[in-house]
Design a protein around this motif. Sequence first.
Motif, PDB file in Angstrom:
ATOM      1  N   ALA A  53      -2.422  12.377   0.591  1.00 50.71           N
ATOM      2  CA  ALA A  53      -1.947  13.600   1.267  1.00 50.71           C
ATOM      3  C   ALA A  53      -0.773  13.293   2.178  1.00 50.71           C
ATOM      4  O   ALA A  53       0.197  14.055   2.230  1.00 50.71           O
ATOM      5  N   ALA A  54      -0.827  12.181   2.895  1.00 44.27           N
ATOM      6  CA  ALA A  54       0.275  11.798   3.772  1.00 44.27           C
ATOM      7  C   ALA A  54       1.544  11.527   2.968  1.00 44.27           C
ATOM      8  O   ALA A  54       2.635  11.912   3.358  1.00 44.27           O
ATOM      9  N   SER A  55       1.386  10.868   1.821  1.00 42.96           N
ATOM     10  CA  SER A  55       2.536  10.576   0.978  1.00 42.96           C
ATOM     11  C   SER A  55       3.159  11.854   0.416  1.00 42.96           C
ATOM     12  O   SER A  55       4.378  11.988   0.361  1.00 42.96           O
ATOM     13  N   ILE A  56       2.310  12.789   0.010  1.00 45.43           N
ATOM     14  CA  ILE A  56       2.800  14.066  -0.502  1.00 45.43           C
ATOM     15  C   ILE A  56       3.499  14.849   0.616  1.00 45.43           C
ATOM     16  O   ILE A  56       4.554  15.460   0.399  1.00 45.43           O
TER      17      ILE A  56
ATOM     18  N   SER B  54       0.836  -1.210   0.000  1.00 49.94           N
ATOM     19  CA  SER B  54       0.000   0.000   0.000  1.00 49.94           C
ATOM     20  C   SER B  54       0.866   1.253   0.000  1.00 49.94           C
ATOM     21  O   SER B  54       0.584   2.205  -0.730  1.00 49.94           O
ATOM     22  N   ASP B  55       1.904   1.272   0.829  1.00 51.82           N
ATOM     23  CA  ASP B  55       2.803   2.418   0.854  1.00 51.82           C
ATOM     24  C   ASP B  55       3.421   2.666  -0.519  1.00 51.82           C
ATOM     25  O   ASP B  55       3.483   3.803  -0.982  1.00 51.82           O
ATOM     26  N   GLU B  56       3.876   1.621  -1.156  1.00 54.77           N
ATOM     27  CA  GLU B  56       4.492   1.772  -2.473  1.00 54.77           C
ATOM     28  C   GLU B  56       3.481   2.236  -3.515  1.00 54.77           C
ATOM     29  O   GLU B  56       3.809   3.022  -4.399  1.00 54.77           O
ATOM     30  N   ALA B  57       2.236   1.769  -3.419  1.00 58.29           N
ATOM     31  CA  ALA B  57       1.200   2.202  -4.361  1.00 58.29           C
ATOM     32  C   ALA B  57       0.928   3.699  -4.217  1.00 58.29           C
ATOM     33  O   ALA B  57       0.798   4.406  -5.230  1.00 58.29           O
ATOM     34  N   PHE B  58       0.863   4.197  -2.995  1.00 58.67           N
ATOM     35  CA  PHE B  58       0.634   5.626  -2.800  1.00 58.67           C
ATOM     36  C   PHE B  58       1.842   6.443  -3.207  1.00 58.67           C
ATOM     37  O   PHE B  58       1.696   7.548  -3.741  1.00 58.67           O
ATOM     38  N   LYS B  59       3.042   5.937  -3.006  1.00 59.25           N
ATOM     39  CA  LYS B  59       4.238   6.642  -3.487  1.00 59.25           C
ATOM     40  C   LYS B  59       4.267   6.691  -5.004  1.00 59.25           C
ATOM     41  O   LYS B  59       4.644   7.698  -5.605  1.00 59.25           O
ATOM     42  N   ARG B  60       3.841   5.611  -5.655  1.00 61.55           N
ATOM     43  CA  ARG B  60       3.777   5.580  -7.114  1.00 61.55           C
ATOM     44  C   ARG B  60       2.737   6.575  -7.629  1.00 61.55           C
ATOM     45  O   ARG B  60       2.976   7.313  -8.580  1.00 61.55           O
ATOM     46  N   LEU B  61       1.580   6.621  -6.969  1.00 64.20           N
ATOM     47  CA  LEU B  61       0.540   7.578  -7.338  1.00 64.20           C
ATOM     48  C   LEU B  61       1.040   9.000  -7.156  1.00 64.20           C
ATOM     49  O   LEU B  61       0.839   9.858  -8.026  1.00 64.20           O
ATOM     50  N   ARG B  62       1.719   9.273  -6.041  1.00 67.00           N
ATOM     51  CA  ARG B  62       2.292  10.600  -5.798  1.00 67.00           C
ATOM     52  C   ARG B  62       3.285  10.978  -6.884  1.00 67.00           C
ATOM     53  O   ARG B  62       3.243  12.083  -7.423  1.00 67.00           O
TER      54      ARG B  62
ATOM     55  N   SER C 221       3.153  14.641 -13.748  1.00 67.12           N
ATOM     56  CA  SER C 221       2.140  14.908 -14.777  1.00 67.12           C
ATOM     57  C   SER C 221       2.143  16.356 -15.251  1.00 67.12           C
ATOM     58  O   SER C 221       1.463  16.676 -16.213  1.00 67.12           O
ATOM     59  N   GLY C 222       2.861  17.216 -14.618  1.00 69.71           N
ATOM     60  CA  GLY C 222       2.958  18.607 -15.045  1.00 69.71           C
ATOM     61  C   GLY C 222       2.895  19.546 -13.863  1.00 69.71           C
ATOM     62  O   GLY C 222       2.366  19.214 -12.807  1.00 69.71           O
ATOM     63  N   SER C 223       3.424  20.728 -14.049  1.00 75.39           N
ATOM     64  CA  SER C 223       3.475  21.696 -12.949  1.00 75.39           C
ATOM     65  C   SER C 223       2.244  22.590 -12.901  1.00 75.39           C
ATOM     66  O   SER C 223       2.100  23.380 -11.972  1.00 75.39           O
ATOM     67  N   ASP C 224       1.353  22.480 -13.877  1.00 64.37           N
ATOM     68  CA  ASP C 224       0.184  23.351 -13.913  1.00 64.37           C
ATOM     69  C   ASP C 224      -1.030  22.742 -13.215  1.00 64.37           C
ATOM     70  O   ASP C 224      -2.101  23.341 -13.212  1.00 64.37           O
ATOM     71  N   ASN C 225      -0.894  21.583 -12.580  1.00 63.73           N
ATOM     72  CA  ASN C 225      -2.001  20.956 -11.860  1.00 63.73           C
ATOM     73  C   ASN C 225      -2.263  21.698 -10.554  1.00 63.73           C
ATOM     74  O   ASN C 225      -1.348  21.934  -9.784  1.00 63.73           O
ATOM     75  N   LYS C 226      -3.507  22.049 -10.317  1.00 62.86           N
ATOM     76  CA  LYS C 226      -3.883  22.760  -9.095  1.00 62.86           C
ATOM     77  C   LYS C 226      -4.817  21.939  -8.214  1.00 62.86           C
ATOM     78  O   LYS C 226      -4.849  22.110  -7.012  1.00 62.86           O
TER      79      LYS C 226
ATOM     80  N   LYS D 291     -12.748   6.568  -0.857  1.00 62.54           N
ATOM     81  CA  LYS D 291     -12.254   7.846  -1.376  1.00 62.54           C
ATOM     82  C   LYS D 291     -11.514   8.632  -0.299  1.00 62.54           C
ATOM     83  O   LYS D 291     -10.432   9.167  -0.549  1.00 62.54           O
ATOM     84  N   SER D 292     -12.070   8.693   0.882  1.00 64.75           N
ATOM     85  CA  SER D 292     -11.438   9.440   1.971  1.00 64.75           C
ATOM     86  C   SER D 292     -10.119   8.795   2.378  1.00 64.75           C
ATOM     87  O   SER D 292      -9.138   9.490   2.654  1.00 64.75           O
ATOM     88  N   THR D 293     -10.082   7.485   2.393  1.00 61.58           N
ATOM     89  CA  THR D 293      -8.852   6.769   2.735  1.00 61.58           C
ATOM     90  C   THR D 293      -7.766   7.041   1.701  1.00 61.58           C
ATOM     91  O   THR D 293      -6.614   7.304   2.052  1.00 61.58           O
ATOM     92  N   VAL D 294      -8.131   6.990   0.433  1.00 65.02           N
ATOM     93  CA  VAL D 294      -7.165   7.270  -0.632  1.00 65.02           C
ATOM     94  C   VAL D 294      -6.694   8.717  -0.541  1.00 65.02           C
ATOM     95  O   VAL D 294      -5.485   8.995  -0.644  1.00 65.02           O
ATOM     96  N   ALA D 295      -7.619   9.653  -0.331  1.00 69.17           N
ATOM     97  CA  ALA D 295      -7.245  11.067  -0.232  1.00 69.17           C
ATOM     98  C   ALA D 295      -6.302  11.299   0.946  1.00 69.17           C
ATOM     99  O   ALA D 295      -5.297  12.014   0.817  1.00 69.17           O
ATOM    100  N   PHE D 296      -6.605  10.680   2.083  1.00 73.45           N
ATOM    101  CA  PHE D 296      -5.760  10.847   3.259  1.00 73.45           C
ATOM    102  C   PHE D 296      -4.364  10.266   3.030  1.00 73.45           C
ATOM    103  O   PHE D 296      -3.356  10.904   3.322  1.00 73.45           O
ATOM    104  N   ASN D 297      -4.309   9.052   2.510  1.00 72.25           N
ATOM    105  CA  ASN D 297      -3.011   8.413   2.283  1.00 72.25           C
ATOM    106  C   ASN D 297      -2.204   9.127   1.211  1.00 72.25           C
ATOM    107  O   ASN D 297      -0.975   9.214   1.316  1.00 72.25           O
TER     108      ASN D 297
END
Length: 64
Positions: free
Chosen positions: A56-59, A16-24, A30-35, A48-54
């Motif tokens: 955010a934690a990875s970022i 799970s940790d590696e999946a969130f690091k890969r997503l991050r 993907s580009g610097s213009d993403n807001k 959704k909340s779990t994915v968003a939290f994890n």
Amino acid sequence: MQRVNIEKLMQNDYASDEAFKRLRSNIQLSGSDNKVIAITSCTPNDGKSTVAFNLAASIAEAGK
């Protein structure tokens, strides 16, 4: 501002940790213009909340 220790809130396994690091990394490359990042699903209780939290934690771990 109050600080929250996220290490005590949730412990993910290695895969799970590696999946969130890969997503991050994919989001960062993907580009610097993403807001805004939207996390959606078709049905309720898909995590959704779990994915968003994890994500955010990875970022935050990356210092962003």
